[in-house]
Each structure stands twice: as C-alpha cells, then as structure tokens.
Design an enzyme around this catalytic site. Structure first.
Site, PDB file in Angstrom:
ATOM      1  N   ASP A  72      -9.373  -6.386   8.882  1.00 49.64           N
ATOM      2  CA  ASP A  72      -9.338  -5.121   8.144  1.00 49.64           C
ATOM      3  C   ASP A  72     -10.751  -4.574   8.031  1.00 49.64           C
ATOM      4  OD1 ASP A  72      -8.580  -3.148   5.868  1.00 49.64           O
ATOM      5  OD2 ASP A  72      -6.680  -4.109   6.376  1.00 49.64           O
ATOM      6  N   HIS A 120     -10.113  -0.733   1.598  1.00 52.46           N
ATOM      7  CA  HIS A 120      -8.783  -1.094   2.083  1.00 52.46           C
ATOM      8  C   HIS A 120      -8.642  -2.594   2.305  1.00 52.46           C
ATOM      9  CE1 HIS A 120      -5.400  -1.315   5.002  1.00 52.46           C
ATOM     10  NE2 HIS A 120      -4.936  -0.296   4.309  1.00 52.46           N
ATOM     11  N   SER A 180       0.755  -0.898   4.755  1.00 46.04           N
ATOM     12  CA  SER A 180      -0.390  -1.814   4.675  1.00 46.04           C
ATOM     13  C   SER A 180      -0.133  -2.944   3.692  1.00 46.04           C
ATOM     14  CB  SER A 180      -1.648  -1.053   4.246  1.00 46.04           C
ATOM     15  OG  SER A 180      -2.087  -0.180   5.239  1.00 46.04           O
TER      16      SER A 180
END
Length: 507
Positions: A232, A282, A452
């Site tokens: 990520d 994120h 996600s």
C-alpha cells in the site's frame, strides 16, 4: 517524425548457436518497414478515449490491443520508457526458472540498440533481478514495431504513461474529481457510539466485525504466528499502535516490519526510494483494519490482532499510475514472495487495466504459495463503468468488494462483478458510516470504506483461519473460507461467495 532509411538494418543471428535445437532462442530481428509507420503521434486524450472504449465494450484493455502508433504515442507521452516482459512462453516470468533469460534479454536489447542507434548504457534503464522484465529507453516507432515482431516478447507496454493523470486533466473544472480517487487523507473522526463495541482491555471492535462473527472467532484464533504483507502507501510513523506499541493490551509476541519500494521522482530512471513511511494515510488504515492491536487505549482493534505485519510503501496513492508506482508494487510483491514467513498478501490499490510487470509480480508471489487478496475496485468519477479492477481481476488474486448493511447491495462507491470472490459489510444502512480504524496520528480514530477496507478485513480473516490450521496450505485456507461464506457452494454473479462467517471458518 523524421523519415529514416532502414535499409542498413539486417537480421541478427541467433545467440547460443552451439546449443541444441531445443535450447536455442528461436527468434530474429526484423526491420521495421516504412509502410508500417504513422508519422504523427496521437494525443493523450485520444489514447485514453481508445482505452475507455475498450473498457466499456469488453471490460478489459491490454496494450497488446493497441496499434503500433497508439503504443508508440503512449511511450512518447510517457517519457519514452518501455517495459518489456520477455520469455519463451506467456508464463515465463521467473528468471530462476528461465535458463535462457540472459540470452533473451541481450537479444532484445540488441534490437533496441540497433533501431535507436544508442549504446547499452543509454538503452537499458533497469532489469529486474527476479522477473523476466526490463525497462528500456525508446524514442522511435520503428523500435516498437521491431520488438512487437519478436516471439520472445511477452508484453510491450509504455512504462510511464499516466492514464489517470490524463483523465483528471479532462475534468479539471470538477473540483471533486480533480482530487478524487487518490484515497489519501490524514483526517480523524469521533466514532459514533453505534459503530463499535468496547471489548477488553479497552479496545473498540468495529460494528462490521460483528457482521462476520469475528469477535466470536477470537475465542479460537487471533492470528498468532501468521504474517500478513500489506502492499500500500506505507504505515504512519505517527501511529505507535502500528509501531512501538504494536504489542499492546492483548496483542503480544508479534512483530511489525516496514519497507519502502516507491521512488518519489518525476524521472522514471531514478532509483532512490523515499522510505517506508505513509505519506497518504491509506496504508495506515489498511494495516489497522487487518491487524491493529487489541489495545487498552480506547481505539479500534484489527481482525487478526495477534498476527505479524510487514508493510510496504509501494505507491504514493491507490491509483497505480506511472513507472514508479508500478515498479514499487512489482518490487513489493517479489520481496514478499521471497519472504518465507509471509503467508498472506493484501493490496487495496489497483489500475483499471492490466500492467504487465505488476502481473508478473503477483504471479511470482503466487508461485511461492502466498494467498493474495486484492481490492475489487472503488469508483472515481471517470471509472464508474469499470468492473473488477486489476490486479483483483487476475486468477492468482482473490477479489474482494464492500457491500451495505442489510443485504447484498454494493457500497456507494464499490465495484462488483463475476470476478469477485468475497464481500465484506462495510457501510451502514442508516448513516452511511463505514469502518472504524486507528488514524494516522496517535490517540485518534477514523472511518475508512470502499473495497479497500473490505480487502484488508478479509486478509485478517484469512490469518485467523491459517493460525487455527498452521499446517494448511493456501488452497486449504481459501477452501475453508469459501465453505464458510454465505452463497457457498454457489457463486453469485456479482458478489462471489459473499460474506464469510469467521466463526464457522475457524471451527
């Protein structure tokens, strides 16, 4: 484009002439013909329009579909760098299993140097140590044509063409879309009391975990001994629950390691990474959803709160646009593939169409026995027509998407389709609230949604199953997850096997 006399180019004889016929690299260099050339490149907007047309009509796009001029134009608009995947057959991606890889690489470099008229040190930009792929500098359409004629080229793609950057430029008048799709943010939020249950020693168990019977499953497994790799945007250096306090409360005896493979540079030939720290937010949210500690600080707990974590900063944000993000993801997958401790890989990023080098990286990790979960897709204003995104669309990946509470309706911005394997309930019916996670900064919580968080949650459930059955292999773990899901033994056309019952999966 300046007309070039190509009569001086001749076929290059095969390398390794002394080898037997079966071992010979069977290829030759063909000259590009003047008739095959189109002098003028097309614009990025025209390139995107052709890509979008293919996606809308077939659900897929691959650079193999592109004309020579379209491919060369994309290379031209992408800083003139080409990615070449090479080998003797479509799945010849692993250098260690490809005894002729050095010969094939050299032969293709000879083609490039002959048509570009440049030496090796101005041609080869990077060659992967584990995969049969390399990046080369290409300026001429003749080079593209000659390479495409070689039966040793598995794929030929523009390494730094930025589809999303072009798409954003077309929508600059729309403020929300010009910034949307990155998935980044450092925000914190006060959690609604209805969105969590306090569990010992003083952690918040998100409402979504109860939708999958995860708290009940903790009586059987907490992920102990299993290592999850998160590909990520990295992990926050300012969140100690994903750092020095990774062992906190009821989370003990485990480790978190952080690495970086992303190069923050506009130049595709740059090589220095900017480290493991999340500069987006994120990746921190995904690490939290999968394995945040069962803490005593009043913050959200992850699914597999006793699993080990290895996090990679592989990209700047969730849309894998450009050479450095795509190389970063490829390198993270190969590194995790080579790490014997890693059982599970979770990636909540992607692209709307396939990228050869990422595909190679995923296949490489899969060939090492890793169980790979990828996000099915979260919409932006210009990709709402796309089904399951890449690499979740790959056979080697387990595709996950998010749905709303109360039934099988996809979340407001989630993708669905025939390639989805599992779903996670991650959006509340009444409020629209999503999943509580620890935030980028200490002592703060936040909400995160989309496919996600569904993917990271599913990776955590897989860790629970594997920890309960440590001698199992990937296929056995995946089979148990399917058997414990709502639609099993059938598969829903849009939502795969549906929601996993974590309690059944660990019993």
């Amino acid at each position: 484009m300046k007309k070039t006399n190509l009569s001086w180019l001749v076929a290059v004889t095969l390398l390794m002439a002394a080898c037997s016929k079966d071992d010979t690299v069977n290829d030759a260099v063909f000259p590009a013909t003047e008739e095959a050339l189109v002098k003028d490149s097309i614009t990025p907007q025209q390139i995107n329009a052709q890509i979008d047309q293919s996606l809308q009509e077939t659900g897929e796009f691959d650079w193999k579909q592109a004309s020579n001029n379209m491919l060369w134009s994309a290379v031209h608009h992408g800083r003139e760098v080409v990615s070449i995947g090479f080998g003797t057959h479509a799945n010849d991606f692993d250098r260690s299993k490809s005894p002729q890889n050095a010969q094939i690489q050299d032969q293709l470099l000879q083609i490039v140097m002959a048509h570009e008229g440049k030496p090796l040190n101005q041609t080869l930009l990077a060659a992967d140590s584990y995969l049969n792929t390399m990046d080369v500098a290409v300026t001429r359409q003749e080079t593209i044509i000659a390479l495409r004629r070689s039966n040793l080229v598995r794929y030929l793609e523009p390494a730094d063409y930025r589809y999303f950057e072009v798409a954003h430029s077309l929508e600059r008048s729309d403020e929300s879309s010009s910034s949307g799709g990155s998935g980044c943010g450092y925000d914190a939020a006060t959690l609604a009391a209805a969105d969590y249950t306090t569990v010992t020693p003083n952690a918040k168990a998100a409402w979504t975990l109860y939708q999958h019977n995860v708290p009940s499953a903790w009586a059987y497994s907490t992920g102990q001994g299993i290592t999850i790799g998160i590909v990520d945007t990295g992990t926050s250096p300012n969140q100690t629950l994903l750092g020095s306090s990774f062992n906190d409360g009821l989370s003990t005896g485990r480790t978190i390691q952080k690495f970086g493979t992303y190069v923050d540079s506009i130049w595709p030939w740059s090589t220095g990474t900017d480290g493991p720290n999340d500069q987006c937010g994120h990746g921190t949210s995904m690490a939290s959803a999968a394995a945040a500690p069962r803490n005593d600080n009043g913050l959200p707990v992850g699914v597999a709160y006793n699993a080990n974590l290895i996090t990679y900063r592989a990209a700047a944000n969730v849309v894998l646009d450009g050479a450095h993000e795509q190389n970063g993801v490829k390198n993270a997958f190969t590194a995790l593939g080579n790490n014997a401790a890693v059982k599970i890989i979770s990636m909540s990023m992607g692209h709307v169409f396939s990228v050869g080098k990422i595909s190679d990286g995923v296949k490489y990790a899969h060939s090492k026995g890793k169980l790979i979960f990828c996000a099915g897709g979260t919409s932006t204003s210009f990709t709402t027509f796309v089904g399951v995104i890449f690499p979740a669309s790959m056979a080697e990946a387990v595709a996950v998407t998010g749905i709303k509470e109360g039934g099988y309706v996809k979340c407001d911005d989630c993708h669905s389709g025939s390639k989805i394997d599992f779903t996670v309930v991650m959006q509340r019916a009444a409020t629209g609230n999503t999943v509580p996670v620890v935030s980028y900064h200490n002592n703060q919580s936040d909400y995160v949604g989309g496919s996600s968080v569904a993917t990271a949650t599913t990776a955590g459930i897989a860790a629970l199953v594997w920890a309960k059955n440590p001698t199992w292999n990937r296929d056995q773990v995946l089979a148990k997850m399917r058997q414990s899901a709502h639609f099993y033994p059938n598969k829903n056309a849009q939502f795969g096997y549906g929601n996993i019952n974590a309690l059944l999966a660990v019993q």
